[in-house]
Design an enzyme around this catalytic site. Structure first.
Site, short mmCIF file in Angstrom:
data_model
loop_
_atom_site.label_atom_id
_atom_site.label_comp_id
_atom_site.label_asym_id
_atom_site.label_seq_id
_atom_site.Cartn_x
_atom_site.Cartn_y
_atom_site.Cartn_z
N CYS A 14 -5.04 -7.05 -16.32
CA CYS A 14 -6.38 -6.98 -15.72
C CYS A 14 -6.34 -6.19 -14.42
O CYS A 14 -7.26 -5.42 -14.12
CB CYS A 14 -6.92 -8.39 -15.44
SG CYS A 14 -6.93 -9.47 -16.88
N ASP A 413 21.57 11.95 11.77
CA ASP A 413 21.57 12.36 13.18
C ASP A 413 22.74 11.66 13.86
O ASP A 413 23.16 10.58 13.44
CB ASP A 413 20.25 11.95 13.82
CG ASP A 413 20.20 12.31 15.30
OD1 ASP A 413 20.51 13.46 15.63
OD2 ASP A 413 19.87 11.42 16.10
#
Length: 713
Positions: A14, A413
């Protein structure tokens, strides 16, 4: 974008249908309905009209706006785990009405079972027996039939209510009274068990994330006052007693304690915190009383962002989920058409008995509901998101689990990711005739008036408060260092350029890190080696990532070649790029993506504001959540709350387990349904077994999905 709680949404299929139909509106920019959290996110230019579509598609579903995007902790259900929906300043227990409905459902089923047993006992009197079977059927079946009629009138056939109603009523038509009643009871029992298990699954996931604090002890002129955390302002002082949860992000101003951070980071060992340390909402104070200066409002706090991210994560749907939803659209009509052919062709063209082939068609109709598939997949992803959050990893959408499974390259990094991002004095080397304590004293005095991170690391290392009255003629020389007079002595403190420009005789030091040289009255006095220290878990994290299947680890940094090479070698990084500006990081990432090709996904891990562009460009952007900037966290797809890159290998394992269990569920459900479809066509399966192929598989799939939350990954 508005968020709504969907009360009384009955089934996963549904939810998929609701999303599909709302998308058809020309005024809807985007919509996502998630059965896992019973919520809907919608962006519309005609919101009122588009929301009115909901009740036309799913009668009885109520929409309640979720204030600030945070759902209440407790949720219960009258019909498949509906929400009470209040999302305001404080949580309420929503158990009363939901509990009453479940109790009524159990009583109805019990009554129906009693009547069915009575029907079997009185089988010698067929009329009485059949009447009892009909009453048994009506008790549990009337609500199913009512929903089927409502949906049919609104042009929504082929849902589970219509299919079950049609199949069982057809069974009455061919005088299978006991099977019609028994199958409807079996179906109702299965739905009830499924409802309870899904509700428990949601509660298990939610319990991992019950971080929201209920109150704050605000320090006022009249003493402590218990208030809602959302009313506390910046720089207010709050008091957290032993055993209490920290309600807001802030800095400890007084006291020392141990904090349980497991709810945020997954770490079981408490950490010691004292005055000057930053703390996050959601941590639990386990020992001493502490005072905290509030540095973030509740709406900006870590706990709010975590809850919001996890609540909304399941709306970013994975390709697997999208495929299954699309598959379900065609699967049900296909099986229904097959059932019609089975019922019609043998009697019409081969003279077979109509009642026998109609019965076989009924079996196919019962099997045709796709709820097991449509339910287990989103619930499995939701469990994966919950398990990751429990481990201190926020995944912003189930779609990223699929990408992480294909991830082969990670670019990281350096500063704040592999290293701590905090400069520390690693070594002190003085001239032969220079006293070490005197050297450190002059170095600290020379750097005391500078705000540079390196200067701060030197004054912190000295660990005494410098007397600034001893300093005269202070001057910062840009790009070189500091010139000053201390106690009448001429001090130079800086890099090798500064020493050379003043003809100071010294031996230049070649080492990883930043070297600060000092001269006193024109004579070399020594140097300090400053390093951005490598995180304790970085080396182990790199090994774990290789073991988890990552083929290549690449480090990106703005530092020089010597620093980059040293860090890469120390932790075991495969390759690196040094001397990069922010735009240079994006270029290198795109270069690696071209080399990798389409089959291998690439992740970038960073923490700073200058990492936001490259985080956005990567297939998966992973940000440091504790020390990371807000820009990095907002841009990233995954957030590591405690800044440990070792958590990435945990994420990969959770992601792989999630995919494995989802594939198991898909294969299991399709295999069982396929087997029973074949058995049904050949008359080797009855309606009872068909209900197992529908509700039973859904129930088992839900239990299997919950394995993601438990055990090893």
């Amino acid at each position: 974008m508005k968020k709504y709680i969907l009360k009384n949404l009955d089934c996963a299929n549904c939810a998929a249908k609701l999303e599909r139909e709302i998308k058809k509106s020309s005024t809807v920019k985007s919509v996502s309905v998630d059965f896992g959290t019973l919520t809907m996110l919608i962006d519309s230019t005609d919101l009122e009209n588009d929301l009115s579509i909901v009740n036309k598609i799913e009668p009885g579903v109520e929409l309640i706006e979720a204030v600030k995007g945070i759902l209440p902790k407790k949720q219960n259900s009258a019909n498949c785990c509906s929400e009470d929906g209040h999302s305001h300043d404080h949580d309420h227990e929503h158990g009363e009405s939901g509990g009453d409905e479940l109790k009524k459902e159990k009583i109805k089923i019990a009554a129906a079972i009693v009547l069915m047993i009575a029907g079997f006992i009185t089988k010698d009197n067929m009329m009485i027996s059949n009447i009892l079977f009909v009453f048994s059927y009506v008790i549990v079946g009337y609500s199913v039939i009512l929903k089927a009629i409502k949906n049919l009138l609104k042009g929504n056939p082929f849902d589970e209510f219509f299919l079950m109603s049609f199949a069982t009523l057809a069974a009455f038509f061919i005088n299978q009274f006991s099977e019609a009643a028994g199958v409807m009871i079996f179906y109702s029992v299965g739905e009830l068990l499924q409802e309870i298990s899904v509700n428990n699954s949601r509660k298990s996931i939610k319990s991992l994330l019950e971080l929201k604090p209920e109150y704050a002890n605000l320090e006022t002129a009249d003493g402590l006052k218990t208030v809602n955390p959302e009313t506390v302002e910046l720089n207010n002082i709050i008091v957290v007693k032993p055993g209490e949860k920290i309600p807001l992000d802030g800095e400890i101003t007084e006291g020392k304690t141990q904090l349980d951070t497991s709810a945020l980071t997954g770490e079981s060992v408490p950490r010691t915190y004292a005055a000057g340390d930053n703390v996050m909402a959601g941590m639990i104070n386990t020992s001493g009383l502490i005072k905290i200066k509030v540095t973030k409002l509740f709406s900006e706090s870590s706990v709010f962002k975590i809850l919001e991210m996890v609540e909304n994560a399941s709306h970013k749907k994975a390709e697997t989920e999208k495929f299954i939803t699309k598959f379900a659209r065609y699967y049900t009509p296909a099986v229904v058409i097959l059932a019609v052919l089975v019922a019609a062709i043998p009697p019409l063209f081969f003279g077979q008995l109509f009642s026998e082939w109609l019965y076989r068609a009924i079996v196919l109709l019962v099997i045709s509901c796709p709820c097991a598939l449509v339910l287990s997949i989103p619930l499995g992803y939701f469990a994966g998101i919950g398990r990751a959050a429990k481990n201190g990893i926020l995944v912003k959408g189930s779609t990223f689990f699929d990408v992480i499974n294909d991830m082969k390259i990670i670019m990281l990094d350096k500063t704040g990711t592999i290293t701590k991002g905090v400069f520390e004095v690693a070594d002190v080397d003085t001239a032969e005739d220079m006293n070490r304590e005197t050297f450190l004293e002059y170095a600290a005095l020379g750097e005391a008036q500078s705000n540079h991170p390196i200067a701060k690391s030197i004054t912190a290392y000295y660990n005494n408060k410098p007397d600034l009255n001893r300093i005269t003629n202070y001057e910062e020389i840009s790009g070189n260092g500091i010139r000053a007079e201390i106690d009448g002595k001429k001090i130079l403190l800086g890099n090798s350029k500064l020493m050379k420009s003043h003809d100071i005789e010294f031996t230049e030091k070649q080492d990883y890190g930043t070297v600060v040289y000092m001269s006193i009255d024109g004579k070399y006095a020594g140097n300090l080696l400053i390093k951005d220290m490598i995180k304790e878990d970085s080396k182990d994290a790199v090994k774990k990532l290789h073991d988890a299947g990552i083929e290549k680890l690449v480090m990106l940094t703005g530092d020089n070649e010597i620093v980059a090479e040293n860090v890469a070698k120390t932790v075991g990084i495969d390759s690196y790029y040094a001397n990069l500006l922010p735009e240079g990081k994006v270029e290198k990432l795109e270069e690696e993506m071209r080399k990798a090709g389409d089959g291998k996904k690439l992740a970038f891990v960073g923490d700073g504001i200058n990492d936001a562009p490259v985080l956005a460009r990567a297939d998966v952007g992973i940000a440091m959540g504790g020390l990371g900037s807000d820009a990095a966290i907002e841009t990233a797809d995954v957030v590591l709350i405690d800044d440990k890159i070792s958590k990435i290998s945990d994420l990969i394992k959770i992601s792989k387990k999630t995919r494995r269990i989802l594939i198991e569920n898909i294969i299991f459900i399709l295999l069982i349904k396929g087997i029973f479809i074949v058995l049904g066509i050949f008359g080797l399966a009855n309606m009872w077994e068909a209900v197992f192929a529908d509700v039973g598989t859904a129930l088992l799939a839900v239990f299997n999905a919950m394995r993601i939350l438990k055990g090893k990954y």
